[in-house]
Structures are given as C-alpha cells and as structure tokens.
Design a protein around this motif. Structure first.
Motif, PDB file in Angstrom:
ATOM      1  N   ALA A   1       0.820  -1.214   0.000  1.00 41.27           N
ATOM      2  CA  ALA A   1       0.000   0.000   0.000  1.00 41.27           C
ATOM      3  C   ALA A   1       0.857   1.268   0.000  1.00 41.27           C
ATOM      4  O   ALA A   1       0.692   2.144  -0.868  1.00 41.27           O
ATOM      5  CB  ALA A   1      -0.965  -0.018   1.185  1.00 41.27           C
ATOM      6  N   PRO A   2       1.806   1.451   0.941  1.00 42.74           N
ATOM      7  CA  PRO A   2       2.634   2.672   0.873  1.00 42.74           C
ATOM      8  C   PRO A   2       3.571   2.689  -0.333  1.00 42.74           C
ATOM      9  O   PRO A   2       3.901   3.755  -0.847  1.00 42.74           O
ATOM     10  CB  PRO A   2       3.427   2.615   2.185  1.00 42.74           C
ATOM     11  CG  PRO A   2       3.429   1.188   2.588  1.00 42.74           C
ATOM     12  CD  PRO A   2       2.130   0.640   2.113  1.00 42.74           C
TER      13      PRO A   2
ATOM     14  N   TYR B   1       1.602   4.046  -3.195  1.00 43.15           N
ATOM     15  CA  TYR B   1       1.372   5.487  -3.004  1.00 43.15           C
ATOM     16  C   TYR B   1       2.620   6.291  -3.337  1.00 43.15           C
ATOM     17  O   TYR B   1       2.569   7.285  -4.068  1.00 43.15           O
ATOM     18  CB  TYR B   1       0.939   5.746  -1.564  1.00 43.15           C
ATOM     19  CG  TYR B   1       0.781   7.213  -1.254  1.00 43.15           C
ATOM     20  CD1 TYR B   1      -0.357   7.910  -1.642  1.00 43.15           C
ATOM     21  CD2 TYR B   1       1.798   7.913  -0.585  1.00 43.15           C
ATOM     22  CE1 TYR B   1      -0.493   9.264  -1.372  1.00 43.15           C
ATOM     23  CE2 TYR B   1       1.669   9.259  -0.310  1.00 43.15           C
ATOM     24  CZ  TYR B   1       0.518   9.930  -0.711  1.00 43.15           C
ATOM     25  OH  TYR B   1       0.394  11.279  -0.448  1.00 43.15           O
ATOM     26  N   LEU B   2       3.772   5.862  -2.823  1.00 45.13           N
ATOM     27  CA  LEU B   2       5.017   6.591  -3.076  1.00 45.13           C
ATOM     28  C   LEU B   2       5.423   6.518  -4.544  1.00 45.13           C
ATOM     29  O   LEU B   2       5.923   7.495  -5.114  1.00 45.13           O
ATOM     30  CB  LEU B   2       6.127   6.020  -2.183  1.00 45.13           C
ATOM     31  CG  LEU B   2       5.944   6.256  -0.674  1.00 45.13           C
ATOM     32  CD1 LEU B   2       7.039   5.540   0.102  1.00 45.13           C
ATOM     33  CD2 LEU B   2       5.952   7.752  -0.355  1.00 45.13           C
TER      34      LEU B   2
ATOM     35  N   CYS C   1       3.454   6.217  -7.141  1.00 42.82           N
ATOM     36  CA  CYS C   1       2.588   7.113  -7.910  1.00 42.82           C
ATOM     37  C   CYS C   1       2.964   8.573  -7.683  1.00 42.82           C
ATOM     38  O   CYS C   1       2.968   9.394  -8.619  1.00 42.82           O
ATOM     39  CB  CYS C   1       1.125   6.877  -7.538  1.00 42.82           C
ATOM     40  SG  CYS C   1       0.479   5.283  -8.094  1.00 42.82           S
ATOM     41  N   ALA C   2       3.286   8.908  -6.432  1.00 40.38           N
ATOM     42  CA  ALA C   2       3.690  10.286  -6.143  1.00 40.38           C
ATOM     43  C   ALA C   2       4.980  10.637  -6.875  1.00 40.38           C
ATOM     44  O   ALA C   2       5.125  11.737  -7.439  1.00 40.38           O
ATOM     45  CB  ALA C   2       3.872  10.459  -4.638  1.00 40.38           C
TER      46      ALA C   2
ATOM     47  N   GLY D   1      -2.771   6.237  -7.164  1.00 39.29           N
ATOM     48  CA  GLY D   1      -2.147   6.473  -5.868  1.00 39.29           C
ATOM     49  C   GLY D   1      -3.157   6.622  -4.747  1.00 39.29           C
ATOM     50  O   GLY D   1      -2.826   6.389  -3.578  1.00 39.29           O
ATOM     51  N   PHE D   2      -4.386   7.031  -5.105  1.00 42.49           N
ATOM     52  CA  PHE D   2      -5.436   7.155  -4.075  1.00 42.49           C
ATOM     53  C   PHE D   2      -6.201   5.850  -3.871  1.00 42.49           C
ATOM     54  O   PHE D   2      -6.404   5.395  -2.751  1.00 42.49           O
ATOM     55  CB  PHE D   2      -6.393   8.283  -4.470  1.00 42.49           C
ATOM     56  CG  PHE D   2      -7.554   8.445  -3.517  1.00 42.49           C
ATOM     57  CD1 PHE D   2      -7.387   9.046  -2.285  1.00 42.49           C
ATOM     58  CD2 PHE D   2      -8.821   7.978  -3.865  1.00 42.49           C
ATOM     59  CE1 PHE D   2      -8.452   9.179  -1.406  1.00 42.49           C
ATOM     60  CE2 PHE D   2      -9.886   8.106  -2.996  1.00 42.49           C
ATOM     61  CZ  PHE D   2      -9.700   8.719  -1.764  1.00 42.49           C
TER      62      PHE D   2
ATOM     63  N   PRO E   1      -3.792   2.099  -2.742  1.00 44.16           N
ATOM     64  CA  PRO E   1      -3.532   1.802  -1.328  1.00 44.16           C
ATOM     65  C   PRO E   1      -4.784   1.429  -0.541  1.00 44.16           C
ATOM     66  O   PRO E   1      -4.737   0.570   0.350  1.00 44.16           O
ATOM     67  CB  PRO E   1      -2.917   3.112  -0.816  1.00 44.16           C
ATOM     68  CG  PRO E   1      -2.310   3.733  -2.021  1.00 44.16           C
ATOM     69  CD  PRO E   1      -3.238   3.402  -3.145  1.00 44.16           C
TER      70      PRO E   1
END
Length: 273
Positions: free
Chosen positions: A14-15, A18-19, A21-22, A49-50, A53
């Motif tokens: 999950a993180p 997110y990272l 995608c960021a 990214g939303f 996760p």
C-alpha cells in the motif's frame, strides 16, 4: 507463514504504490508539464495512488481477519454461530447414524433396544424405540368465509367510476385470498415430540397426543435423503414428519408396513446402506 503473507504483502504494498505514484507524478510534472499526455498520465497516477492503497489495505484487513479466525479455530476457539452450526451438524450426523443402526438391527431380525417413556400408555406387546423432536404438518383444505363490499359513490362520473373500480379490485383480492386459504395445503406446521413404536407413531401436536397406527396407513413416502416422511390414511388427513430424526421414523414405518424385505429394498432407503 503463508497465511500471514496474505495480509502482510498487501499491507506493505500500500505505501509502496502510493510513493511510486507520487514519484511518477513529480517526474511527469518536471519533464513535460505542458504536454496533454503528461497531464493524463499524472491524473491516472493520482487516481491509482489514491485508490490502490485503499484497495490493498482492505485486502490486508480481510485476509488478516480471516487468518486470525483460522488460527482461533485451530486452537479450538469458535464463535457462537460456529459452535451452533457445528452442534447442528453433529446432531444431524448422530441422528443419521442412529437411523442406519436401527435399519441394520431390523434387517438382522433383531429387536431394537426399547426405551421407557411416561407420556403415552403402551398397548399390549407395544415397545417404544425413540422419542425425538420432528416438524409436524397435515395436508387438508378448509372452509373460508369472506365478505365483499358494495359501497355507494356519488359525484362526478370519473369519481364514481374510480370508486367502483377500487371496490371491484378489493372484492377480487378478497376472493383470491379466500380461495388460496381454502385450498388443500400443508397446515399446522410445528415442532413436536414424536414417539416411535412397533405399532404406531404418536405425535404431540398442539398439546395433544395424536396416534397414527401403521395398520391404518394406505401409503407411505419415506424420503430419508430429504429427511421427510409422508403417510396417507383412508379416513384422516395425510401426515408429514420432517427433520434429522425423520429417517428413523421412516425406517420403522417401512418395516411395519412392508416388512423386512421392503426395508431392505425400498429405493428411498438405499441411501442408508
């Protein structure tokens, strides 16, 4: 360990998603901020990214709860619903084995073990072999009384026509309901104690002990796989017994009406072999 990985892996991913995608959004913004395809890519990475996760966390929670419950079961800890389900299955299995044992005993021409009961006086040479709960019902029609409304309407023609239509529909519904209630069907559904002897079935229905002699039966339908026994009589409404103990009643009923040969060859009893 494999069970734990089912929730650990999505939890760690999950993180990471997110990272990643960021980082991708920042890279697109720095390399080509004015290009349309870069904007579309950034939007897609933002959505991923939303949503990504959140989906992974849901998977981790579901797998974690499932693994926790499996671990508890392995240690012998069960919920009330699981204990009730396990108890019901065990009771059904025990009733099925009792029915099989009774059939084997009768096929060996042996007398089953009788029991002592103080509800119904025994007849001469009568032995009771079981006192078990079953679902009870009878099949018959009945007279139903209903009333129809005439009514009176005064006013504009549209109002009068509407009122008469409503009255007609109400009367039609009343007739249909009465016809359905009067039709022959299984009635008196309830759970009652059933005594099984070598001469009859005795059922406690509605607080009364009802006797159904084997000698008075004109047809029987012992569907042991469906846990159901239906008996017909010349001068009484058909009887339905249903439940885990119905196969036991079906065996004794078949033996009393068809004899040992019928008990061995009846198609509906072969599931007990």
């Amino acid at each position: 360990m494999r069970t734990q990985l089912r929730w650990i892996v999505p939890l760690l991913l999950a993180p990471v998603v997110y990272l990643a995608c960021a980082w991708g959004i920042q890279a697109l913004a720095g390399s080509a901020p004015a290009r349309a395809d870069a904007a579309v890519g950034s939007l897609g990475l933002a959505v991923l990214g939303f949503v990504g996760p959140i989906v992974l966390l849901i998977i981790a929670v579901v797998q974690g709860v499932g693994g926790y419950r499996q671990a508890r079961r392995r240690r012998g800890h069960f919920s009330k619903a699981e204990l009730a389900e396990a108890g019901e299955k065990a009771a059904q299995s025990h009733a099925w084995e009792n029915a099989r044992a009774l059939r084997r005993t009768l096929l060996r021409s042996e007398v089953p073990q009788s029991l002592e009961q103080w509800n119904v006086p025994a007849r001469p040479r009568e032995l009771f072999f079981a006192a078990v709960p079953m679902t009870y019902a009878r099949y018959y029609g009945q007279d139903v009384h209903y009333s129809t409304g005439g009514g009176f309407a005064y006013g504009p023609s549209a109002f009068v026509i509407g009122a008469l239509a409503v009255t007609g529909i109400a009367n039609s519904v009343a007739r249909s309901n009465a016809r359905a209630a009067a039709a022959e069907q299984w009635r008196e559904w309830q759970t009652g104690l059933v005594l099984v002897s070598n001469q009859r079935l005795v059922v406690n229905a509605g607080g009364q002990w009802l006797t159904f002699d084997f000698g008075a039966m004109t047809a029987i339908y012992p569907e042991v796989s469906a846990q159901t026994l239906v008996c017909q009589f010349e001068s009484a409404a058909p009887l339905l017994l249903q439940g885990p103990h119905a196969p036991l009643a079906a065996i004794m009923t078949t033996f009393a009406t068809y004899g040992r040969d019928g008990l061995a060859r009846h198609p509906s009893l072969l599931a007990l072999d």
